[in-house]
Motif scaffolding. Structure first.
Motif, PDB file in Angstrom:
ATOM      1  N   VAL A  83      47.222  55.394  29.734  1.00 28.63           N
ATOM      2  CA  VAL A  83      47.004  54.174  30.341  1.00 28.63           C
ATOM      3  C   VAL A  83      48.164  53.711  31.240  1.00 28.63           C
ATOM      4  CG1 VAL A  83      46.405  51.628  29.967  1.00 28.63           C
ATOM      5  CG2 VAL A  83      45.448  53.384  28.365  1.00 28.63           C
ATOM      6  N   GLY A  84      47.776  53.417  32.606  1.00 33.86           N
ATOM      7  CA  GLY A  84      48.925  52.683  33.581  1.00 33.86           C
ATOM      8  C   GLY A  84      48.259  51.344  34.029  1.00 33.86           C
ATOM      9  N   GLY A  85      48.982  50.468  33.934  1.00 31.71           N
ATOM     10  CA  GLY A  85      48.470  49.209  34.376  1.00 31.71           C
ATOM     11  C   GLY A  85      49.091  48.891  35.801  1.00 31.71           C
ATOM     12  N   CYS A  86      48.318  47.981  36.692  1.00 31.45           N
ATOM     13  CA  CYS A  86      49.255  47.172  37.801  1.00 31.45           C
ATOM     14  C   CYS A  86      49.678  46.130  37.282  1.00 31.45           C
ATOM     15  CB  CYS A  86      48.072  46.762  38.717  1.00 31.45           C
ATOM     16  SG  CYS A  86      47.048  48.176  39.443  1.00 31.45           S
ATOM     17  N   GLY A  87      50.942  46.350  36.494  1.00 36.56           N
ATOM     18  CA  GLY A  87      51.758  45.297  35.657  1.00 36.56           C
ATOM     19  C   GLY A  87      51.366  45.495  34.450  1.00 36.56           C
ATOM     20  N   ALA A  88      52.869  44.867  33.560  1.00 32.35           N
ATOM     21  CA  ALA A  88      52.480  45.065  32.204  1.00 32.35           C
ATOM     22  C   ALA A  88      51.235  44.442  31.378  1.00 32.35           C
ATOM     23  CB  ALA A  88      53.813  44.388  31.564  1.00 32.35           C
ATOM     24  N   ALA A  89      50.800  43.205  32.035  1.00 34.65           N
ATOM     25  CA  ALA A  89      49.820  42.587  31.294  1.00 34.65           C
ATOM     26  C   ALA A  89      48.551  43.388  31.392  1.00 34.65           C
ATOM     27  CB  ALA A  89      49.554  41.233  32.283  1.00 34.65           C
ATOM     28  N   ALA A  90      48.369  43.984  32.500  1.00 37.59           N
ATOM     29  CA  ALA A  90      47.008  44.868  32.496  1.00 37.59           C
ATOM     30  C   ALA A  90      47.161  45.980  31.557  1.00 37.59           C
ATOM     31  CB  ALA A  90      46.921  45.496  33.953  1.00 37.59           C
ATOM     32  N   ALA A  91      48.486  46.619  31.461  1.00 40.11           N
ATOM     33  CA  ALA A  91      48.789  47.930  30.665  1.00 40.11           C
ATOM     34  C   ALA A  91      48.193  47.327  29.455  1.00 40.11           C
ATOM     35  CB  ALA A  91      49.924  48.484  30.941  1.00 40.11           C
ATOM     36  N   ASP A  92      48.887  46.106  28.895  1.00 40.65           N
ATOM     37  CA  ASP A  92      48.653  45.832  27.535  1.00 40.65           C
ATOM     38  C   ASP A  92      47.196  45.631  27.174  1.00 40.65           C
ATOM     39  OD1 ASP A  92      50.201  44.671  25.414  1.00 40.65           O
ATOM     40  OD2 ASP A  92      50.240  42.732  26.200  1.00 40.65           O
ATOM     41  N   LEU A  93      46.523  44.721  28.118  1.00 36.20           N
ATOM     42  CA  LEU A  93      45.198  44.737  27.664  1.00 36.20           C
ATOM     43  C   LEU A  93      44.442  45.756  27.783  1.00 36.20           C
ATOM     44  CD1 LEU A  93      44.107  41.672  30.235  1.00 36.20           C
ATOM     45  CD2 LEU A  93      44.122  41.615  27.619  1.00 36.20           C
ATOM     46  N   ALA A  94      44.626  46.861  28.755  1.00 35.83           N
ATOM     47  CA  ALA A  94      43.888  47.864  28.618  1.00 35.83           C
ATOM     48  C   ALA A  94      44.277  48.987  27.338  1.00 35.83           C
ATOM     49  CB  ALA A  94      44.041  48.859  29.849  1.00 35.83           C
ATOM     50  N   GLY A  95      45.369  48.658  26.794  1.00 35.59           N
ATOM     51  CA  GLY A  95      46.015  49.547  25.841  1.00 35.59           C
ATOM     52  C   GLY A  95      44.999  48.707  24.519  1.00 35.59           C
ATOM     53  N   ALA A  96      44.995  47.384  24.669  1.00 34.71           N
ATOM     54  CA  ALA A  96      44.300  46.798  23.663  1.00 34.71           C
ATOM     55  C   ALA A  96      42.487  47.211  23.568  1.00 34.71           C
ATOM     56  CB  ALA A  96      44.097  45.524  23.617  1.00 34.71           C
ATOM     57  N   VAL A  97      41.981  47.477  24.619  1.00 35.99           N
ATOM     58  CA  VAL A  97      40.602  47.797  24.783  1.00 35.99           C
ATOM     59  C   VAL A  97      40.588  49.275  24.121  1.00 35.99           C
ATOM     60  CG1 VAL A  97      38.755  48.334  26.293  1.00 35.99           C
ATOM     61  CG2 VAL A  97      39.997  46.506  26.697  1.00 35.99           C
TER      62      VAL A  97
END
Ligand SMILES: NC(=O)c1ccc[n+]([C@@H]2O[C@H](COP(=O)([O-])OP(=O)(O)OC[C@H]3O[C@@H](n4cnc5c(N)ncnc54)[C@H](O)[C@@H]3O)[C@@H](O)[C@H]2O)c1
Length: 448
Positions: A196-210
């Motif tokens: 998972v790679g996010g546009c910023g840490a928050a997106a990465a964190d959320l995508a990881g949680a999903v």
């Protein structure tokens, strides 16, 4: 007094943890539908989006169009709230939207991102604050940041912007490649780590949680481009190694060495060697296509990806090599290919799946027909075959009982339900491109 910064991601995280989050999957194909079912098994309410009304209707009637997925699985998901729709206005109700649409090549071997851009343009007007959008379609590095994000920002009427940290308002965007290997049941989908790679840490964190809800392990990387490149590296690695063994197969045939025996011996080495096997050419929606996404992008950086081009060259000519071998094998029996009856065994691009995309069988059939052969096919997964983006067949499945009528049987796909000893027994001539007849000895088998 120290200021406490607001964490805008916490609400979505809680909704994910409690399974209240609604998941929308766009593209109900080989990737999107199984993913939808995984989320549904985890008690999420899932909506599948597709522009193909036949798929939407089949799913809503509790049916399936993918052989490996029985209708009962769709019906079980329906009981947990799964439904399908072609109506993009439903996107606004989703908390997480995952895009799994095709990324093919154009006629000139250039990336065709029209499905991705079309999807993103349809999502944008319905975007809302706090939504998470994840792209799973395989593509070149830069797609998420340079194409998806601007289209979402320009296309939404509320003027929302991508939120690159947990304190900012807006929507979240990430890229996470699909790494499934259709037909390979040796690894459960949950056990394939999810990059998972996010546009910023928050997106990465959320995508990881999903994804943590349905995958046993997630692998966060620093950016969407890194995740996009990871997927391409994996597929280029396979493409190049397959080209290597395809080339060595041709040499070994001249040297009268059995390359399959060589590979079996080499793979006993406990380190530094991974076995790849030669075949009639590449197939499927990934290996023949994805590497060219990178070679195209590399040109923007004045860079030539020579390994990809060379591997493409070797792999693309394999169907021609097979047809040459059919011609020579018939010749040795005093027959010309023109006018001969040839039965191609296996249309799918690989064993035990019902996927025809980019299948080498299609090219082999076309080449045989162009040279005057009368070609028929047998494939348990395709009772009939009509026409597609790159082929026109309009044929019916020929039963195996008719094998003795054919001058040559060409094994292109080694489905496990075939009885190869019986096939060899009945055939006048067998050209085996997959080493499916290993262990069977007969003068009328040609392995290539
Ligand atoms: N099939 C695989 O084994 C595999 C493995 C890894 C990665 N991938 C990647 O995953 C992506 C999807 O592949 P797939 O095999 O599932 O493709 P697919 O063709 O089986 O499914 C794609 C679906 O998207 C739908 N679609 C197209 N445009 C749409 C739109 N604008 N809105 C809604 N739906 C739309 C199509 O109707 C189709 O049902 C590709 O990028 C592919 O490279 C595929």
């Amino acid at each position: 007094m120290a200021s406490v910064s607001l964490d805008r991601t916490s609400e979505l995280k809680e909704r994910i943890a409690s399974r209240e989050a609604r998941i929308g999957i766009v593209g109900m194909g080989y990737v999107g539908l199984p993913l939808a079912l995984l989320f549904s098994e985890e008690r999420f309410r899932v909506t599948g989006f597709d522009i193909d009304y036949r798929k939407v209707n089949t799913l809503n009637q509790g049916g399936s169009y993918i052989v490996r997925i029985p209708g009962t699985e769709i019906q079980m998901a329906q009981q947990k709230g799964f439904s399908a729709t072609a109506d993009y206005s439903q996107i606004g109700r989703m908390d997480v939207v995952i895009i799994c649409v095709p990324t093919p090549l154009s006629e000139y071997h250039e990336p065709d991102l029209s499905y991705v851009t079309g999807t993103v343009r349809s999502i944008a007007p319905h975007l809302r604050e706090g939504q998470l959008i994840i792209l799973e379609s395989t593509t070149f590095p830069g797609t998420t940041d340079e194409i998806v994000v601007p289209l979402l920002e320009e296309g939404n009427p509320r003027g929302l912007r991508v939120a690159r940290d947990a304190a900012s308002s807006g929507f979240y965007v990430a890229f996470s490649p699909e790494r499934e290997d259709p037909g390979n049941d040796s690894v459960a989908r949950r056990d394939i780590p999810k990059v998972v790679g996010g546009c910023g840490a928050a997106a990465a964190d959320l995508a990881g949680a999903v994804y943590q809800t349905i995958f046993n392990r997630t692998v966060p990387v620093s950016s969407p481009a890194t995740a996009e490149m990871t997927k391409l590296l994996e597929n280029i690695y396979r493409c190049v190694n397959i080209a290597l063994v395809n080339e060595l197969k041709q040499l070994c045939m001249r040297m009268d060495i059995d390359l399959f025996e060589v590979i079996d011996a080499a793979k006993t080495k406990p380190f530094g060697f991974q076995a790849f096997y030669p075949g009639p050419g590449l197939g499927g929606h990934c290996i023949p296509i994805d590497p060219f996404y990178l070679s195209w992008k590399a040109k923007q950086f004045d860079f030539r990806t020579r390994f990809i081009e060379l591997a493409g060259e070797v792999n693309l000519q394999m169907p021609y090599f097979v047809v040459e071998n059919v011609m020579e094998a018939l010749n040795r029996q005093g027959k010309a290919l023109c006018g001969s009856r040839v039965l191609v065994l296996g249309l799918a691009y690989k064993r035990d799946i019902d996927d025809l995309r980019e299948s080498p069988s299609l090219t082999i059939i076309e080449l045989l027909q162009k040279r005057g052969a009368q070609v028929e096919y047998n494939d348990p997964f395709f009772p009939t075959v009509g026409q597609g983006r790159k082929y026109v067949l309009n044929m019916n499945n020929t039963p195996l009982e008719r094998i003795p009528e054919f001058d040559c049987v060409v094994i292109v796909t080694d489905h496990s339900q075939y009885d190869y000893a019986a096939i060899v027994d009945q055939a006048q001539l067998v050209v085996d491109t997959r080493n499916a007849t290993r262990g069977i000895s007969a003068d009328h088998i040609v392995r290539c």
